[in-house]
Design a protein around this motif. Structure first.
Motif, PDB file in Angstrom:
ATOM      1  N   UNK A  59       0.830  -1.198   0.000  1.00 36.07           N
ATOM      2  CA  UNK A  59       0.000   0.000   0.000  1.00 36.07           C
ATOM      3  C   UNK A  59       0.862   1.244   0.000  1.00 36.07           C
ATOM      4  N   UNK A  60       0.244   2.352  -0.370  1.00 31.61           N
ATOM      5  CA  UNK A  60       0.966   3.615  -0.378  1.00 31.61           C
ATOM      6  C   UNK A  60       0.012   4.764  -0.111  1.00 31.61           C
ATOM      7  N   UNK A  61       0.575   5.891   0.258  1.00 32.85           N
ATOM      8  CA  UNK A  61      -0.156   7.142   0.447  1.00 32.85           C
ATOM      9  C   UNK A  61       0.764   8.247  -0.037  1.00 32.85           C
ATOM     10  N   UNK A  62       0.293   9.033  -0.984  1.00 31.40           N
ATOM     11  CA  UNK A  62       1.063  10.139  -1.549  1.00 31.40           C
ATOM     12  C   UNK A  62       0.348  11.425  -1.177  1.00 31.40           C
ATOM     13  N   UNK A  63       1.093  12.355  -0.584  1.00 32.16           N
ATOM     14  CA  UNK A  63       0.453  13.568  -0.076  1.00 32.16           C
ATOM     15  C   UNK A  63       1.461  14.699   0.031  1.00 32.16           C
ATOM     16  N   UNK A  64       0.952  15.922  -0.024  1.00 35.64           N
ATOM     17  CA  UNK A  64       1.794  17.076   0.255  1.00 35.64           C
ATOM     18  C   UNK A  64       1.890  17.326   1.761  1.00 35.64           C
ATOM     19  N   UNK A  65       1.048  16.665   2.533  1.00 36.60           N
ATOM     20  CA  UNK A  65       1.072  16.830   3.986  1.00 36.60           C
ATOM     21  C   UNK A  65       2.176  15.972   4.596  1.00 36.60           C
ATOM     22  N   UNK A  66       2.792  16.480   5.644  1.00 37.32           N
ATOM     23  CA  UNK A  66       3.837  15.734   6.343  1.00 37.32           C
ATOM     24  C   UNK A  66       3.279  14.441   6.924  1.00 37.32           C
ATOM     25  N   UNK A  67       4.154  13.445   7.137  1.00 39.34           N
ATOM     26  CA  UNK A  67       3.702  12.181   7.724  1.00 39.34           C
ATOM     27  C   UNK A  67       2.972  12.402   9.045  1.00 39.34           C
ATOM     28  N   UNK A  68       1.927  11.618   9.247  1.00 41.01           N
ATOM     29  CA  UNK A  68       1.121  11.701  10.461  1.00 41.01           C
ATOM     30  C   UNK A  68       0.492  10.334  10.712  1.00 41.01           C
ATOM     31  N   UNK A  69      -0.084  10.170  11.881  1.00 44.28           N
ATOM     32  CA  UNK A  69      -0.783   8.921  12.204  1.00 44.28           C
ATOM     33  C   UNK A  69      -1.941   8.706  11.233  1.00 44.28           C
ATOM     34  N   UNK A  70      -2.608   9.788  10.841  1.00 40.67           N
ATOM     35  CA  UNK A  70      -3.719   9.679   9.901  1.00 40.67           C
ATOM     36  C   UNK A  70      -3.242   9.184   8.535  1.00 40.67           C
ATOM     37  N   UNK A  71      -2.150   9.756   8.030  1.00 42.66           N
ATOM     38  CA  UNK A  71      -1.606   9.331   6.734  1.00 42.66           C
ATOM     39  C   UNK A  71      -1.130   7.879   6.803  1.00 42.66           C
ATOM     40  N   UNK A  72      -0.509   7.502   7.911  1.00 43.02           N
ATOM     41  CA  UNK A  72      -0.061   6.124   8.080  1.00 43.02           C
ATOM     42  C   UNK A  72      -1.253   5.175   8.125  1.00 43.02           C
ATOM     43  N   UNK A  73      -2.325   5.577   8.785  1.00 42.83           N
ATOM     44  CA  UNK A  73      -3.538   4.755   8.849  1.00 42.83           C
ATOM     45  C   UNK A  73      -4.150   4.570   7.464  1.00 42.83           C
ATOM     46  N   UNK A  74      -4.160   5.637   6.662  1.00 40.66           N
ATOM     47  CA  UNK A  74      -4.683   5.529   5.299  1.00 40.66           C
ATOM     48  C   UNK A  74      -3.839   4.578   4.462  1.00 40.66           C
ATOM     49  N   UNK A  75      -2.542   4.633   4.644  1.00 44.81           N
ATOM     50  CA  UNK A  75      -1.648   3.725   3.928  1.00 44.81           C
ATOM     51  C   UNK A  75      -1.889   2.279   4.370  1.00 44.81           C
ATOM     52  N   UNK A  76      -2.036   2.073   5.661  1.00 46.13           N
ATOM     53  CA  UNK A  76      -2.306   0.732   6.189  1.00 46.13           C
ATOM     54  C   UNK A  76      -3.642   0.203   5.663  1.00 46.13           C
ATOM     55  N   UNK A  77      -4.624   1.067   5.618  1.00 46.71           N
ATOM     56  CA  UNK A  77      -5.943   0.681   5.076  1.00 46.71           C
ATOM     57  C   UNK A  77      -5.803   0.254   3.613  1.00 46.71           C
ATOM     58  N   UNK A  78      -5.067   1.039   2.836  1.00 46.48           N
ATOM     59  CA  UNK A  78      -4.845   0.705   1.426  1.00 46.48           C
ATOM     60  C   UNK A  78      -4.133  -0.640   1.293  1.00 46.48           C
ATOM     61  N   UNK A  79      -3.168  -0.897   2.166  1.00 43.52           N
ATOM     62  CA  UNK A  79      -2.417  -2.151   2.121  1.00 43.52           C
ATOM     63  C   UNK A  79      -3.301  -3.352   2.447  1.00 43.52           C
ATOM     64  N   UNK A  80      -4.186  -3.183   3.406  1.00 41.65           N
ATOM     65  CA  UNK A  80      -5.024  -4.290   3.879  1.00 41.65           C
ATOM     66  C   UNK A  80      -6.132  -4.643   2.890  1.00 41.65           C
ATOM     67  N   UNK A  81      -6.735  -3.652   2.289  1.00 42.86           N
ATOM     68  CA  UNK A  81      -7.897  -3.890   1.423  1.00 42.86           C
ATOM     69  C   UNK A  81      -7.496  -4.482   0.078  1.00 42.86           C
ATOM     70  N   UNK A  82      -8.416  -5.256  -0.480  1.00 38.65           N
ATOM     71  CA  UNK A  82      -8.241  -5.805  -1.823  1.00 38.65           C
ATOM     72  C   UNK A  82      -8.196  -4.633  -2.814  1.00 38.65           C
ATOM     73  N   UNK A  83      -7.262  -4.701  -3.770  1.00 38.97           N
ATOM     74  CA  UNK A  83      -7.087  -3.626  -4.743  1.00 38.97           C
ATOM     75  C   UNK A  83      -8.062  -3.794  -5.905  1.00 38.97           C
TER      76      UNK A  83
END
Length: 168
Positions: A59-83
């Motif tokens: 999974x990945x998350x691309x953003x202009x925002x600095x790393x945060x728990x929210x961005x990490x959670x979104x990346x984890x969600x993307x990794x876990x879910x079927x693509x």
């Protein structure tokens, strides 16, 4: 459960038997500037999760925002879910989530997400990123092979465009 990584332990060994045993996560400020939503050049942050056994990006998350728990959670969600892309068949819940000591990774939010999903969190020892070479190698390859070539292409197109404008 949260553990400090002792490289001699089985949890962080390189003898993995199957995908989804250990996922690693990290962030990088990419070596390219692109236009943001206000038409200003800005370097984006890329967060990735890589499967330690297969080296596949989960999974990945691309953003202009600095790393945060929210961005990490979104990346984890993307990794876990079927693509939606059937050729990208990596998904599921890992046994172990291996990260550094970034504040987003050590946040109560990420701890709770991992506890709810029964994912064991392991943090590398501060100043000793042992076992994190695969994810660091991915970032280095991304910057050296893809982004450096892309920067040259963009520069050439910009120069061509400037030449066209000057000739008119």
């Amino acid at each position: 459960e949260i553990y400090q990584c002792d490289w001699s332990s089985d949890v962080c060994s390189s003898d993995l038997e199957r995908p989804n045993q250990i996922w690693q996560a990290d962030h990088v400020l990419m070596d390219i500037e692109i236009l943001n939503d206000t038409n200003k050049l800005q370097r984006p942050w890329l967060t990735i999760i890589i499967d330690d056994c297969s080296r596949v990006i989960c999974g990945y998350e691309l953003s202009f925002l600095s790393p945060s728990a929210n961005k990490t959670s979104l990346c984890l969600r993307h990794a876990i879910w079927r693509k939606s892309d059937s050729q990208w068949s990596v998904f599921g819940i890992p046994d172990t989530f291996y990260t550094d000591h970034g504040s987003d990774f050590t946040s109560k939010h990420i701890e709770q997400v991992c506890a709810d999903l029964k994912i064991q969190i392991i943090y590398s020892q501060i100043g000793q990123p042992r076992g994190r070479g695969k994810i660091e190698r991915f970032f280095r390859t991304l910057n050296q092979k893809l982004l450096s070539d892309l920067t040259i292409i963009l520069q050439n197109r910009s120069e061509e465009h400037t030449s066209e404008l000057q000739s008119h």
